[in-house]
Write a protein that holds these residues in place. Structure first.
Motif, PDB file in Angstrom:
ATOM      1  N   ASP A 180      42.481   1.486  20.375  1.00 62.27           N
ATOM      2  CA  ASP A 180      41.227   2.101  20.816  1.00 62.27           C
ATOM      3  C   ASP A 180      41.199   2.402  22.314  1.00 62.27           C
ATOM      4  O   ASP A 180      40.176   2.871  22.828  1.00 62.27           O
ATOM      5  CB  ASP A 180      40.042   1.212  20.446  1.00 62.27           C
ATOM      6  CG  ASP A 180      40.142  -0.199  21.035  1.00 62.27           C
ATOM      7  OD1 ASP A 180      41.086  -0.467  21.797  1.00 62.27           O
ATOM      8  OD2 ASP A 180      39.271  -1.030  20.719  1.00 62.27           O
ATOM      9  N   PRO A 183      40.826   6.416  23.106  1.00 62.53           N
ATOM     10  CA  PRO A 183      39.456   6.910  22.872  1.00 62.53           C
ATOM     11  C   PRO A 183      38.444   6.373  23.883  1.00 62.53           C
ATOM     12  O   PRO A 183      37.562   7.107  24.323  1.00 62.53           O
ATOM     13  CB  PRO A 183      39.141   6.421  21.452  1.00 62.53           C
ATOM     14  CG  PRO A 183      40.477   6.278  20.798  1.00 62.53           C
ATOM     15  CD  PRO A 183      41.402   5.829  21.873  1.00 62.53           C
ATOM     16  N   ASN A 186      39.108   8.310  27.152  1.00 57.44           N
ATOM     17  CA  ASN A 186      38.720   9.718  27.032  1.00 57.44           C
ATOM     18  C   ASN A 186      37.205   9.883  27.025  1.00 57.44           C
ATOM     19  O   ASN A 186      36.673  10.890  27.500  1.00 57.44           O
ATOM     20  CB  ASN A 186      39.318  10.324  25.762  1.00 57.44           C
ATOM     21  CG  ASN A 186      40.792  10.661  25.915  1.00 57.44           C
ATOM     22  OD1 ASN A 186      41.311  10.734  27.037  1.00 57.44           O
ATOM     23  ND2 ASN A 186      41.478  10.869  24.812  1.00 57.44           N
TER      24      ASN A 186
END
Length: 302
Positions: A180, A183, A186
């Motif tokens: 994770d 993500p 980002n």
């Protein structure tokens, strides 16, 4: 009737137009018998004003409000204000109500070009904060978006790599990052912040905490037990994070939150709060699980 002759005095130059209240239309005068001019004047006066005629601010605004749904309402309103400025002058009209706010909101809503994600072997965590003094553990930043040139805030995602375990731990992908991590980073980048992926190595503890002082916030993604499994001290790590928080830096989650809410039964501890569910339960032996699970399943499907 003839208009008065123009003045022969010095030309005063163009005069600014003033916004005035509409006057009552003049009653058409009768023309001499046999003349068609008077009939045409009466007929013209009886006709409604054309949509292109601009006489008052109110009429222009009404036209803007009656724009067909197929048209761009924002563009129609802008066109109406443009026509009004031409008719009455810039000073009389002033600034378009909400014009600056709408332009700012439109600009903020415009999609931002973030660039292409990193490819295999590409590193995107070396800047904007200089982290070259830290050991690079991961192979690459595959999938990470480019860091903003002028970030709103500078953040870092802190990971831990257990060097004697495959891939650095069961929670890691083949490049050494948690599944994770990309993500998370980002999401920060999409919000206009930078987010560099760095690793905590216990042998360079002092250097690590000196480097991270340049960040505005830290996202700690170190599974409980992994720092110790790599040979470090969780207590020493937590104490240094507490010192950063005391100095004003944001640390998510803080060591105290991890200590008291990091266990898997954390949802049970908030069950009676407004953000929890009262029927959240934790089972610590097979007997309690059998009784409690059957009871909740009998109440409603889970």
């Amino acid at each position: 009737r003839k208009r008065p002759a123009p003045s022969t005095g010095p030309n005063p130059g163009p005069q600014p137009k003033r916004a005035e209240l509409p006057t009552k239309p003049a009653t058409p005068q009768a023309a001499p018998p046999g003349s068609s001019t008077g009939a045409h004047a009466v007929e013209a006066a009886a006709q409604p004003a054309r949509s292109g005629d601009v006489s008052t601010k109110e009429e222009v605004k009404e036209e803007a409000d009656e724009v067909d749904e197929d048209f761009d309402a924002e563009a129609a309103e802008e066109e109406a204000w443009r026509a009004m400025r031409e008719a009455f002058g810039e000073e009389a009209c002033g600034e378009r109500p909400g014009g600056k706010a709408k332009a700012k909101a439109k600009a903020e809503a415009a999609p931002k070009v973030l660039g292409k994600p990193a490819t295999a072997g590409q590193d995107r965590s070396a800047k904007p904060v200089n982290v070259l003094a830290l050991t690079k553990i991961s192979k690459d930043d595959l999938g990470l978006l480019p860091q903003p040139a002028k970030p709103r805030f500078k953040t870092a995602l802190v990971g831990i790599y257990v060097r004697d375990q495959p891939y650095g731990g069961a929670d890691k992908s083949s490049n050494g990052h948690r599944y994770d991590s990309i993500p998370f980073a980002n999401g920060m980048i999409s919000a206009g912040m930078s987010c560099q992926l760095i690793n905590y190595v216990h042998q360079e503890h002092d250097t690590f905490f000196e480097v991270v002082k340049a960040f505005d916030a830290l996202i700690v993604r170190c599974n409980p037990g992994q720092i110790k499994a790599d040979g470090g001290s969780q207590e020493k790590f937590d104490d240094s994070m507490r010192a950063l928080r005391k100095a004003g830096m944001q640390v998510w989650p803080s060591p105290d939150v991890m200590e008291f809410m990091g266990a898997k039964d954390a949802l049970c501890k908030i069950a009676n709060l407004s953000i929890g569910l009262e029927d959240t339960l934790a089972y610590y032996d097979a007997g309690l699980f059998a009784d409690g699970f059957k009871k909740t399943m009998a109440f409603q499907p889970r």
